[in-house]
Design an enzyme around this catalytic site. Structure first.
Site, PDB file in Angstrom:
ATOM      1  CD  GLU A 248      20.461   3.417   9.066  1.00 35.31           C
ATOM      2  OE1 GLU A 248      21.621   3.271   8.665  1.00 35.31           O
ATOM      3  OE2 GLU A 248      20.032   4.488   9.537  1.00 35.31           O
ATOM      4  CB  CYS A 282      25.814  -2.689   8.836  1.00 33.13           C
ATOM      5  SG  CYS A 282      25.078  -2.383  10.436  1.00 33.13           S
ATOM      6  CD  GLU A 383      28.111  -4.392   3.616  1.00 29.07           C
ATOM      7  OE1 GLU A 383      27.142  -4.629   2.888  1.00 29.07           O
ATOM      8  OE2 GLU A 383      28.013  -3.877   4.746  1.00 29.07           O
TER       9      GLU A 383
HETATM   10  P1  NAD Z   1      19.177  -7.867   1.632  1.00 29.38           P
HETATM   11  O1  NAD Z   1      19.136  -6.521   1.014  1.00 29.38           O
HETATM   12  O2  NAD Z   1      19.442  -9.043   0.761  1.00 29.38           O
HETATM   13  O3  NAD Z   1      17.788  -8.185   2.345  1.00 29.38           O
HETATM   14  C1  NAD Z   1      17.257  -7.336   3.341  1.00 29.38           C
HETATM   15  C2  NAD Z   1      15.758  -7.536   3.399  1.00 29.38           C
HETATM   16  O4  NAD Z   1      15.171  -7.044   2.193  1.00 29.38           O
HETATM   17  C3  NAD Z   1      15.320  -9.010   3.521  1.00 29.38           C
HETATM   18  O5  NAD Z   1      14.215  -9.088   4.401  1.00 29.38           O
HETATM   19  C4  NAD Z   1      14.906  -9.334   2.102  1.00 29.38           C
HETATM   20  O6  NAD Z   1      13.952 -10.364   2.022  1.00 29.38           O
HETATM   21  C5  NAD Z   1      14.298  -8.014   1.661  1.00 29.38           C
HETATM   22  N1  NAD Z   1      14.199  -7.840   0.206  1.00 29.38           N
HETATM   23  C6  NAD Z   1      14.984  -8.392  -0.751  1.00 29.38           C
HETATM   24  N2  NAD Z   1      14.577  -7.970  -1.973  1.00 29.38           N
HETATM   25  C7  NAD Z   1      13.528  -7.154  -1.786  1.00 29.38           C
HETATM   26  C8  NAD Z   1      12.686  -6.407  -2.667  1.00 29.38           C
HETATM   27  N3  NAD Z   1      12.837  -6.438  -3.993  1.00 29.38           N
HETATM   28  N4  NAD Z   1      11.714  -5.653  -2.127  1.00 29.38           N
HETATM   29  C9  NAD Z   1      11.539  -5.602  -0.781  1.00 29.38           C
HETATM   30  N5  NAD Z   1      12.294  -6.289   0.092  1.00 29.38           N
HETATM   31  C10 NAD Z   1      13.285  -7.049  -0.398  1.00 29.38           C
HETATM   32  O7  NAD Z   1      20.225  -7.787   2.827  1.00 29.38           O
HETATM   33  P2  NAD Z   1      20.726  -8.972   3.779  1.00 29.38           P
HETATM   34  O8  NAD Z   1      21.650  -9.835   2.985  1.00 29.38           O
HETATM   35  O9  NAD Z   1      19.591  -9.602   4.498  1.00 29.38           O
HETATM   36  O10 NAD Z   1      21.560  -8.171   4.869  1.00 29.38           O
HETATM   37  C11 NAD Z   1      22.895  -7.820   4.722  1.00 29.38           C
HETATM   38  C12 NAD Z   1      23.005  -6.351   4.405  1.00 29.38           C
HETATM   39  O11 NAD Z   1      22.367  -5.588   5.405  1.00 29.38           O
HETATM   40  C13 NAD Z   1      24.434  -5.840   4.378  1.00 29.38           C
HETATM   41  O12 NAD Z   1      24.626  -5.007   3.265  1.00 29.38           O
HETATM   42  C14 NAD Z   1      24.552  -5.024   5.656  1.00 29.38           C
HETATM   43  O13 NAD Z   1      25.514  -4.009   5.632  1.00 29.38           O
HETATM   44  C15 NAD Z   1      23.184  -4.481   5.777  1.00 29.38           C
HETATM   45  N6  NAD Z   1      22.924  -4.060   7.139  1.00 29.38           N
HETATM   46  C16 NAD Z   1      22.880  -2.725   7.407  1.00 29.38           C
HETATM   47  C17 NAD Z   1      22.664  -2.263   8.693  1.00 29.38           C
HETATM   48  C18 NAD Z   1      22.598  -0.798   8.977  1.00 29.38           C
HETATM   49  O14 NAD Z   1      21.995  -0.433   9.961  1.00 29.38           O
HETATM   50  N7  NAD Z   1      23.185   0.051   8.168  1.00 29.38           N
HETATM   51  C19 NAD Z   1      22.463  -3.180   9.720  1.00 29.38           C
HETATM   52  C20 NAD Z   1      22.518  -4.537   9.425  1.00 29.38           C
HETATM   53  C21 NAD Z   1      22.739  -4.968   8.124  1.00 29.38           C
END
Ligand code: NAD
Length: 481
Positions: A248, A282, A383
Site C-alpha cells: 500500500e 495516503c 506525492e
Molecule cells: P517509507 O517507505 O519511508 O517507510 C515505510 C516503512 O518501510 C518504514 O518502516 C521503513 O523503515 C521501511 N523501510 C524503509 N526502507 C526499507 C527497505 N529497504 N526495506 C524494507 N523496509 C524498508 O514510508 P514512510 O515515510 O514511513 O510513510 C509515508 C508513505 O507511506 C507515503 O508515501 C504514504 O502515502 C504511504 N502510506 C500509504 C498508505 C496506504 O495504505 N496506501 C497508508 C499510509 C501511508
C-alpha cells in the site's frame, strides 16, 4: 529503555534511539531499542518455530486473544491517544480516534476467527467431491509507515493472527512508542511465545532482513512508492521461494468539486481531506479539481476557512492542525512549496514555516493552498505528504473526470455534487480503489476493503473480510469415497 519483543522475551536492541515530540523537540517521548539484521533473524526463527502451534489453536483461542487486545485498546484510548499525538503530531482528537479504530479492528478480526469457513462443491467427475479451504500462510513480515502508528499495525497484525499466522512486526523508526504499547498489550494476550514479535529498527537493517529471509512467507508493506518497489524486488529476487507481498503506497487523490455542489459540503470535504492529520494521509485530497462556475467562490471560502485553522501543539485542545512529523518531512513539504512557486502556481494561503508556537520549538507549517495550477505540474503529480493542496480549474464535469484520472496513483477519490446523475457517472468512472461522494477522500471504515489501483497498491485489499485473501492460502482437496 523500551525493548524489542522476541520469542516471548523483552530483549535489548543493538543500539537505541530517542523518540522526539514534533510539537516540542525538547521533549523526549522515550528511548527505544533498535535491532540489527541478526536480531531480526532471531525474531524470524522464533516466529517460524511458533507458527505451527498457533495455526493449530482453536478459533475460540484466537478470538479470546484478539478480543482482549481490542478491549484493552478501547479502554486505554485516552492514554494511548495522548502518546500517539505526542510522538506523531496529529491532534489529540485524531489520535484518540485512531486508537479506537485499532481497537475496533482487533474486535472485527476476533469475530473473523469464528466466521472463516470453506466451500464444498460437487466435482465435475463422477464419484468425487471438492473441498476449498483456507490455511495460514506461515510467518508474516509486517512493515509499517509513521503516519498511522497504531491503526496500520493493527490492520495488519490482527488479520495475520486471526488467520493463524505468526508475525514479525517492524514499525517505522520515528514512531516506536505506539508500536511498543500495542506490542506490550499483545505480549499479555496468551499467544504462544514467538507468535508475535516486535523488532524496532531501521528499514535497511530489520526491514531488509524480513524481505530476504525465506522463512518469511509473506510481507505486508505500507509506505512510500520508492520503498514499495524495493520490497517487491526483494520478495521476488530472494533465495528460496518468493515471498507473497502486498504493497500500500502513495496517493495523489483528487477531490472533484462540480458547479452544482453544495459549497459548504465541498469546503468541509476539502479542508478535512487536504489538511487534517497535517495532510499526512495516503488518502489526503491533494488535488482539488474545481469547475469554472464555482471556482472563485470555492477558493474564497477555502481561504476563509483556512484562516481559522489553528496550527499548534498536537495535545493542545485549541489546535486544529498539529506539526509535521519530523525535520525531513518538513523539508520535503517546503521544498515542494518552492517547486510550486517556481512552476508558476500562486499561494492563495499559507505555506509559512514556524520555528515555535507558544515558545515550543516544533515542525510547524501553516497549511498551504495553491491556485492557478495545472495537472502537469510536479506539485500535482508527485506525492508531497504534507498540508499542501492545489486547486486545478477545469471547464466542466468531463474535463474534471479526465483530470482526476490523469495520475499514476489510484488510492482514493471524491466528488462533490448534488446531481444523482453526475454522482453515478463519477462513481462508475473514477479510477481509484475508493470513491467518496460528498465526503472527504480520507476517513474510512474498519470493516470494508481498503486499497487502491495503479501506482498506489499492489496485491489484495486490506481490511474487512477481503483481508483473508492475503493472510490465507487456498487449498483445493478432491475426495473420492
Ligand atoms: P517509507 O517507505 O519511508 O517507510 C515505510 C516503512 O518501510 C518504514 O518502516 C521503513 O523503515 C521501511 N523501510 C524503509 N526502507 C526499507 C527497505 N529497504 N526495506 C524494507 N523496509 C524498508 O514510508 P514512510 O515515510 O514511513 O510513510 C509515508 C508513505 O507511506 C507515503 O508515501 C504514504 O502515502 C504511504 N502510506 C500509504 C498508505 C496506504 O495504505 N496506501 C497508508 C499510509 C501511508
Amino acid at each position: 529503555m523500551k525493548r524489542n519483543h522476541i520469542a516471548g522475551e523483552w530483549v535489548d536492541g543493538r543500539t537505541a534511539a530517542d523518540n522526539i515530540n514534533p510539537s516540542d523537540t525538547r521533549d523526549v517521548v522515550g528511548l527505544y531499542a533498535r535491532a540489527d539484521a541478526e536480531q531480526a533473524a532471531e525474531a524470524i526463527a522464533a516466529a517460524h518455530a511458533a507458527q505451527p502451534r498457533w495455526a493449530a489453536s482453536t478459533p475460540q483461542q484466537r478470538f479470546d486473544a484478539l478480543d482482549a487486545v481490542g478491549s484493552e485498546l478501547l479502554a486505554r484510548r485516552a492514554e494511548l491517544g495522548d502518546l500517539l499525538a505526542r510522538e506523531e503530531g496529529k491532534t489529540l482528537a485524531e489520535a484518540v480516534g485512531e486508537v479506537v479504530r485499532a481497537g475496533q479492528i482487533f474486535k472485527f478480526f476476533a469475530g473473523e476467527t469464528l466466521r472463516t469457513g470453506g466451500e464444498l462443491l460437487p466435482s465435475t467427475r463422477p464419484g468425487l467431491s471438492v473441498e476449498i479451504t483456507r490455511e495460514p500462510v506461515g510467518v508474516v513480515g509486517i512493515i509499517t509507515p509513521w503516519n498511522f502508528p497504531i491503526a496500520i499495525p493493527a490492520w495488519k497484525i490482527a488479520p495475520a493472527l486471526a488467520h493463524g499466522n505468526a508475525v514479525v512486526f517492524k514499525p517505522a523508526e520515528n514512531v516506536p512508542a505506539s508500536a511498543w504499547a500495542l506490542a506490550e498489550i499483545l505480549s499479555r494476550a496468551h499467544l504462544p511465545a514467538g507468535t508475535f514479535n516486535l523488532v524496532m529498527g531501521r528499514g535497511r537493517d530489520v526491514g531488509e532482513a524480513l524481505l530476504n529471509d525465506a522463512r518469511v512467507s509473506a510481507v505486508t508493506f505500507t509506505g512510500s512508492e520508492a520503498t514499495g518497489r524495493k520490497v517487491a524486488q526483494a520478495c521476488i529476487g530472494r533465495r528460496g521461494p518468493m515471498a507473497r507481498f502486498q504493497l500500500e503506497m502513495g496517493g495523489k487523490n483528487p477531490l472533484v468539486v462540480l458547479d452544482d455542489a453544495d459549497l459548504e459540503v465541498a469546503v468541509n470535504c476539502a479542508i478535512n481531506g487536504a489538511f487534517f492529520s497535517t495532510g499526512q494521509r495516503c488518502t489526503a485530497s491533494s488535488r482539488l479539481i474545481v469547475t469554472d462556475a464555482i471556482h472563485d467562490r470555492f477558493v474564497a471560502a477555502m481561504v476563509e476557512r483556512m484562516k481559522a485553522l489553528v496550527v499548534g501543539d498536537a495535545r493542545d485542545a485549541r489546535t486544529s492542525i498539529g506539526p509535521v512529523v519530523d525535520a525531513g518531512q518538513l523539508q520535503q513539504d517546503t521544498d515542494y512549496i518552492d517547486i510550486g512557486r517556481r512552476e508558476g502556481a500562486r499561494l492563495a494561503f499559507g505555506g509559512e514555516k514556524r520555528e515555535t508556537v507558544d515558545g515550543k520549538p516544533g515542525f510547524y507549517l501553516q497549511p498551504a493552498l495553491f491556485v492557478d495550477t495545472h495537472n502537469g505540474m510536479r506539485i500535482n503529480r508527485e506525492e508531497i505528504f504534507g498540508p499542501v493542496a492545489s486547486v486545478i480549474r477545469v471547464r466542466d464535469a468531463e474535463e474534471a473526470l479526465a483530470t482526476a484520472n490523469d495520475t499514476e496513483f489510484g488510492l482514493s477519490s471524491g466528488v462533490c455534487t448534488t446531481s444523482l446523475k453526475l454522482a453515478s457517472h463519477f462513481k462508475r468512472h473514477l479510477q481509484a480503489g475508493m470513491v467518496m461522494v460528498n465526503a472527504p477522500t480520507a476517513g474510512v471504515d474498519p470493516h470494508v476493503p481498503f486499497g487502491g489501483r495503479k501506482g498506489s497498491s499492489h496485491g489484495p485489499r486490506e481490511q474487512g473480510r477481503h483481508a483473508a485473501e492475503f493472510y490465507t492460502t487456498v487449498k483445493t482437496t478432491y475426495v473420492a469415497p
